[in-house]
Motif scaffolding. Structure first.
Motif, PDB file in Angstrom:
ATOM      1  N   ASN A  54       0.869  -1.166   0.000  1.00 57.51           N
ATOM      2  CA  ASN A  54       0.000   0.000   0.000  1.00 57.51           C
ATOM      3  C   ASN A  54       0.908   1.219   0.000  1.00 57.51           C
ATOM      4  OD1 ASN A  54       0.110   1.233   2.951  1.00 57.51           O
ATOM      5  ND2 ASN A  54       0.056  -0.998   3.169  1.00 57.51           N
ATOM      6  N   GLY A  55       0.400   2.330  -0.494  1.00 54.88           N
ATOM      7  CA  GLY A  55       1.240   3.511  -0.555  1.00 54.88           C
ATOM      8  C   GLY A  55       0.470   4.758  -0.926  1.00 54.88           C
ATOM      9  N   VAL A  56       1.120   5.890  -0.711  1.00 54.14           N
ATOM     10  CA  VAL A  56       0.566   7.205  -1.051  1.00 54.14           C
ATOM     11  C   VAL A  56       1.648   7.973  -1.786  1.00 54.14           C
ATOM     12  CG1 VAL A  56      -0.358   9.365  -0.155  1.00 54.14           C
ATOM     13  CG2 VAL A  56      -0.967   7.212   0.952  1.00 54.14           C
ATOM     14  N   THR A  57       1.288   8.629  -2.862  1.00 56.46           N
ATOM     15  CA  THR A  57       2.260   9.417  -3.628  1.00 56.46           C
ATOM     16  C   THR A  57       1.732  10.834  -3.846  1.00 56.46           C
ATOM     17  OG1 THR A  57       1.334   8.809  -5.790  1.00 56.46           O
ATOM     18  CG2 THR A  57       3.031   7.359  -4.851  1.00 56.46           C
ATOM     19  N   ARG A  58       2.655  11.748  -4.094  1.00 55.06           N
ATOM     20  CA  ARG A  58       2.321  13.142  -4.401  1.00 55.06           C
ATOM     21  C   ARG A  58       3.154  13.570  -5.608  1.00 55.06           C
ATOM     22  NH1 ARG A  58      -0.865  12.002  -1.148  1.00 55.06           N
ATOM     23  NH2 ARG A  58      -1.413  12.983   0.832  1.00 55.06           N
ATOM     24  N   GLY A  59       2.616  14.495  -6.392  1.00 53.00           N
ATOM     25  CA  GLY A  59       3.369  14.975  -7.537  1.00 53.00           C
ATOM     26  C   GLY A  59       2.801  16.271  -8.084  1.00 53.00           C
ATOM     27  N   ARG A  60       3.627  16.978  -8.820  1.00 49.23           N
ATOM     28  CA  ARG A  60       3.207  18.232  -9.463  1.00 49.23           C
ATOM     29  C   ARG A  60       3.746  18.244 -10.882  1.00 49.23           C
ATOM     30  NH1 ARG A  60       5.020  23.736  -6.722  1.00 49.23           N
ATOM     31  NH2 ARG A  60       3.109  23.374  -5.518  1.00 49.23           N
ATOM     32  N   THR A  61       2.911  18.629 -11.815  1.00 49.64           N
ATOM     33  CA  THR A  61       3.328  18.833 -13.198  1.00 49.64           C
ATOM     34  C   THR A  61       2.892  20.226 -13.628  1.00 49.64           C
ATOM     35  OG1 THR A  61       3.070  16.481 -13.704  1.00 49.64           O
ATOM     36  CG2 THR A  61       3.181  17.997 -15.566  1.00 49.64           C
ATOM     37  N   LEU A  62       3.805  20.962 -14.222  1.00 53.20           N
ATOM     38  CA  LEU A  62       3.499  22.305 -14.699  1.00 53.20           C
ATOM     39  C   LEU A  62       3.677  22.343 -16.210  1.00 53.20           C
ATOM     40  CD1 LEU A  62       2.705  25.065 -13.410  1.00 53.20           C
ATOM     41  CD2 LEU A  62       5.066  25.765 -13.812  1.00 53.20           C
ATOM     42  N   THR A  63       2.676  22.855 -16.895  1.00 55.09           N
ATOM     43  CA  THR A  63       2.719  23.023 -18.343  1.00 55.09           C
ATOM     44  C   THR A  63       2.628  24.497 -18.669  1.00 55.09           C
ATOM     45  OG1 THR A  63       1.648  20.876 -18.703  1.00 55.09           O
ATOM     46  CG2 THR A  63       1.595  22.452 -20.534  1.00 55.09           C
ATOM     47  N   VAL A  64       3.573  24.991 -19.441  1.00 50.36           N
ATOM     48  CA  VAL A  64       3.572  26.385 -19.888  1.00 50.36           C
ATOM     49  C   VAL A  64       3.409  26.400 -21.403  1.00 50.36           C
ATOM     50  CG1 VAL A  64       4.873  28.546 -20.054  1.00 50.36           C
ATOM     51  CG2 VAL A  64       4.998  27.163 -17.973  1.00 50.36           C
ATOM     52  N   ILE A  65       2.438  27.154 -21.868  1.00 50.08           N
ATOM     53  CA  ILE A  65       2.153  27.297 -23.296  1.00 50.08           C
ATOM     54  C   ILE A  65       2.369  28.760 -23.653  1.00 50.08           C
ATOM     55  CG2 ILE A  65       0.405  27.062 -25.108  1.00 50.08           C
ATOM     56  CD1 ILE A  65      -0.993  25.086 -22.980  1.00 50.08           C
ATOM     57  N   ALA A  66       3.383  29.023 -24.454  1.00 50.63           N
ATOM     58  CA  ALA A  66       3.676  30.389 -24.885  1.00 50.63           C
ATOM     59  C   ALA A  66       3.181  30.578 -26.312  1.00 50.63           C
ATOM     60  CB  ALA A  66       5.179  30.659 -24.813  1.00 50.63           C
ATOM     61  N   THR A  67       2.589  31.735 -26.608  1.00 52.27           N
ATOM     62  CA  THR A  67       2.165  32.048 -27.972  1.00 52.27           C
ATOM     63  C   THR A  67       2.862  33.329 -28.426  1.00 52.27           C
ATOM     64  OG1 THR A  67       0.228  33.375 -27.358  1.00 52.27           O
ATOM     65  CG2 THR A  67      -0.067  30.994 -27.496  1.00 52.27           C
ATOM     66  N   VAL A  68       3.332  33.307 -29.658  1.00 50.35           N
ATOM     67  CA  VAL A  68       4.094  34.427 -30.211  1.00 50.35           C
ATOM     68  C   VAL A  68       3.492  34.819 -31.553  1.00 50.35           C
ATOM     69  CG1 VAL A  68       6.345  35.194 -31.039  1.00 50.35           C
ATOM     70  CG2 VAL A  68       6.197  33.691 -29.044  1.00 50.35           C
ATOM     71  N   ASP A  69       3.116  36.084 -31.695  1.00 50.16           N
ATOM     72  CA  ASP A  69       2.533  36.582 -32.938  1.00 50.16           C
ATOM     73  C   ASP A  69       3.631  36.937 -33.929  1.00 50.16           C
ATOM     74  OD1 ASP A  69       0.065  36.369 -31.698  1.00 50.16           O
ATOM     75  OD2 ASP A  69       0.078  38.451 -31.001  1.00 50.16           O
ATOM     76  N   GLY A  70       3.380  36.654 -35.198  1.00 50.84           N
ATOM     77  CA  GLY A  70       4.330  36.987 -36.242  1.00 50.84           C
ATOM     78  C   GLY A  70       3.619  37.374 -37.514  1.00 50.84           C
ATOM     79  N   ALA A  71       4.382  37.773 -38.508  1.00 57.21           N
ATOM     80  CA  ALA A  71       3.795  38.219 -39.763  1.00 57.21           C
ATOM     81  C   ALA A  71       3.010  37.105 -40.453  1.00 57.21           C
ATOM     82  CB  ALA A  71       4.896  38.737 -40.692  1.00 57.21           C
ATOM     83  N   GLN A  72       3.436  35.853 -40.259  1.00 58.07           N
ATOM     84  CA  GLN A  72       2.775  34.718 -40.900  1.00 58.07           C
ATOM     85  C   GLN A  72       1.677  34.099 -40.037  1.00 58.07           C
ATOM     86  OE1 GLN A  72       3.613  34.023 -44.088  1.00 58.07           O
ATOM     87  NE2 GLN A  72       4.996  35.786 -43.853  1.00 58.07           N
ATOM     88  N   GLY A  73       1.553  34.544 -38.790  1.00 57.95           N
ATOM     89  CA  GLY A  73       0.556  33.981 -37.903  1.00 57.95           C
ATOM     90  C   GLY A  73       1.099  33.810 -36.501  1.00 57.95           C
ATOM     91  N   THR A  74       0.348  33.115 -35.668  1.00 56.57           N
ATOM     92  CA  THR A  74       0.720  32.907 -34.268  1.00 56.57           C
ATOM     93  C   THR A  74       1.288  31.512 -34.076  1.00 56.57           C
ATOM     94  OG1 THR A  74      -0.995  34.428 -33.498  1.00 56.57           O
ATOM     95  CG2 THR A  74      -0.136  32.867 -31.887  1.00 56.57           C
ATOM     96  N   ALA A  75       2.440  31.447 -33.423  1.00 59.49           N
ATOM     97  CA  ALA A  75       3.078  30.167 -33.116  1.00 59.49           C
ATOM     98  C   ALA A  75       2.893  29.853 -31.638  1.00 59.49           C
ATOM     99  CB  ALA A  75       4.567  30.225 -33.459  1.00 59.49           C
ATOM    100  N   SER A  76       2.979  28.582 -31.313  1.00 65.58           N
ATOM    101  CA  SER A  76       2.863  28.171 -29.916  1.00 65.58           C
ATOM    102  C   SER A  76       4.007  27.237 -29.557  1.00 65.58           C
ATOM    103  CB  SER A  76       1.524  27.478 -29.650  1.00 65.58           C
ATOM    104  OG  SER A  76       1.424  26.264 -30.384  1.00 65.58           O
TER     105      SER A  76
END
Length: 475
Positions: A54-76
């Protein structure tokens, strides 16, 4: 860039909402989405009628999504890391920004979702599960061990409970939080010589509605059926698919129902000559396949949480509200999976994925009552579950897989023994068109997809000519 400031956060014990706010503050991109998933789990495992771990676990995950506008469109750019503390934030944010600046324009780019009401518990500590979730379950499991031992059978299995608190923040001011409990119980009974095996599973939010004694009694009956062995050849048989097997097939159908793929002629939901099959009748039975964030006992996130983009999800849709959706209504195909982007491409309504699935058919008979009506015009089969499901042909959604842990022969309404396992070849879409009866809808645990999708409610289905394509010698 964020809509709210919390000040500089340092140290290794920052709370999730502080991590989200600090990551947004650090962002220099044109847009930013931050998802913090705080996970905890508790589990029990047993073998041979005795607890092993038997057991107990803990965890954290962080996701960062950056978006950048450009002449051809938006990138992520998307970067996810586990065990993130405040000290790790700036490198993570910069990595996401670098990924966005190095990427081409994102085809699914849309303005980030505008801010709505803030979750009232956004700044609260994450919810956590502990071994206390098994307070009532564990003694009942011990009693099941004693009954199994006295009955000459051995129980194996595990119980797992997870609780994930998701914090979603964006540079447009979205601040949303959702707590998702998810529990599974899998119980396998074996004869001491290992020649007979039976499986039962349940999904639960809190282990207050599962009784291992009930499952043990069910397994004892199946092991008794298996005392008589009967060989059957491959062929098409009248078959009763229990709720677990129905869930496995229809979850795969849902995963395969992206509108864009259908519109481009690549799936079973493509209309010959172009377009999709939305509006077509898939079943003469009054089947309604639906998802709803507030479904009682199957509650899930009421907004989009997308850690990556694909044909059926878009990181730009994070925070988009979810509403009840009928995928099939009264046998008619109503919706396919769409993001805001694919909805525009296909001309269909926006219908993002939702974290549960229910099949309603108005059935009134239990599985036991359906068994009593089976095998009167030839042999019938009662399945336990399916596994190792794989796609053969996306154009028809033909799937192949194996039966497992018990296939039983039904003659004149009674189970008369256990037959060999089979490999099957079937399309869930085709099965819906051929099913002649659906039973009572009940919560169930899919055997194959239970690690990824646990919130399902299905009826048993009667299929008059299920294709058992070859014999399998697996247990």
């Amino acid at each position: 860039m964020s809509g709210a400031k919390s000040g500089t956060t340092t140290g290794r014990t920052a709370r999730p909402h502080e991590i989200v706010e600090r990551a947004l503050e650090l962002s220099t991109a044109d847009g930013c989405v931050v998802i913090a998933d705080e996970q905890s789990s508790a589990n029990l495992r047993w073998a041979g009628n005795a607890l092993t771990t038997n057991g107990v676990t803990r965890g954290r995950t962080l996701t960062v999504i950056a978006t950048v506008d450009g002449a051809q469109g938006t990138a992520s750019g998307v970067v996810s890391r586990s065990a993130v503390t405040a000290d790790d934030l700036e490198p993570l944010v910069r990595a996401a920004e670098a990924a966005a600046r190095g990427a081409g324009p994102a085809e699914d780019a849309r303005p980030l979702v505008a801010a709505g009401p803030v979750s009232g518990d956004f700044t609260d500590a994450p919810a956590e599960t502990t071994s206390a979730v098994f307070t009532d379950f564990a003694p009942a499991l011990g009693e099941a061990f004693a009954r199994a031992r006295a009955g000459g059978r051995e129980l194996y299995g595990f119980a797992n409970h997870e609780l994930t608190s998701t914090y979603l923040g964006t540079s447009t001011g979205v601040r949303l939080r959702h707590d998702q409990p998810s529990g599974t119980l899998e119980l396998n009974a074996k004869s001491p010589d290992r020649t007979r095996s039976a499986w039962a599973g349940r999904a639960t939010r809190d282990f207050k509605d599962v009784d291992p004694g009930v499952l043990d009694a069910e397994l004892a009956q199946r092991l008794a059926w298996a005392e008589r062995k009967i060989d059957l050849p491959a062929g098409r048989y009248e078959t009763l698919l229990p709720p677990s097997a129905v869930a496995d097939l229809l979850i795969y159908q849902l995963w395969s129902s992206a509108a864009r793929d259908a519109a481009e002629g690549r799936t079973v939901f493509s209309r010959p000559g172009g377009g999709t099959r939305v509006g077509e009748t898939l079943s003469e039975l009054p089947l309604t396949l639906r998802s709803a964030p507030g479904e009682p006992g199957l509650e899930c996130a009421p907004f989009v949480i997308a850690h990556s983009s694909g044909d059926d999800a878009s990181v730009f849709d994070n925070g988009l509200p979810l509403t009840a959706t009928d995928w099939v209504r009264d046998g008619r195909l109503e919706h396919l999976l769409t993001t805001r982007h694919s909805a525009e491409l296909t001309g269909l309504p926006v219908a993002p994925s939702i974290g549960n699935l229910v099949l309603d058919a108005g059935g009134e008979r239990t599985l036991e009552e359906m068994v009593a009506a089976t095998g009167h015009d030839g042999p019938g089969l009662l399945l336990t579950c399916l596994w190792y499901i794989r796609e053969v042909d996306p154009a028809t959604l033909l799937l192949t897989g194996l039966t497992r842990d018990g296939v039983y022969l039904v003659e004149k309404g009674e189970v008369v023994g256990e037959v060999n396992n089979f490999r099957f070849n079937e399309s869930p879409v085709d099965l819906l068109s051929r099913a002649t009866e659906a039973g009572i809808t009940e919560k169930t645990l899919p055997r194959e997809w239970g690690d990824w999708f646990t919130r399902a409610a299905m009826p048993a289905l009667r299929v008059p000519d299920f294709n058992m394509s070859s014999v399998s010698r697996g247990v």
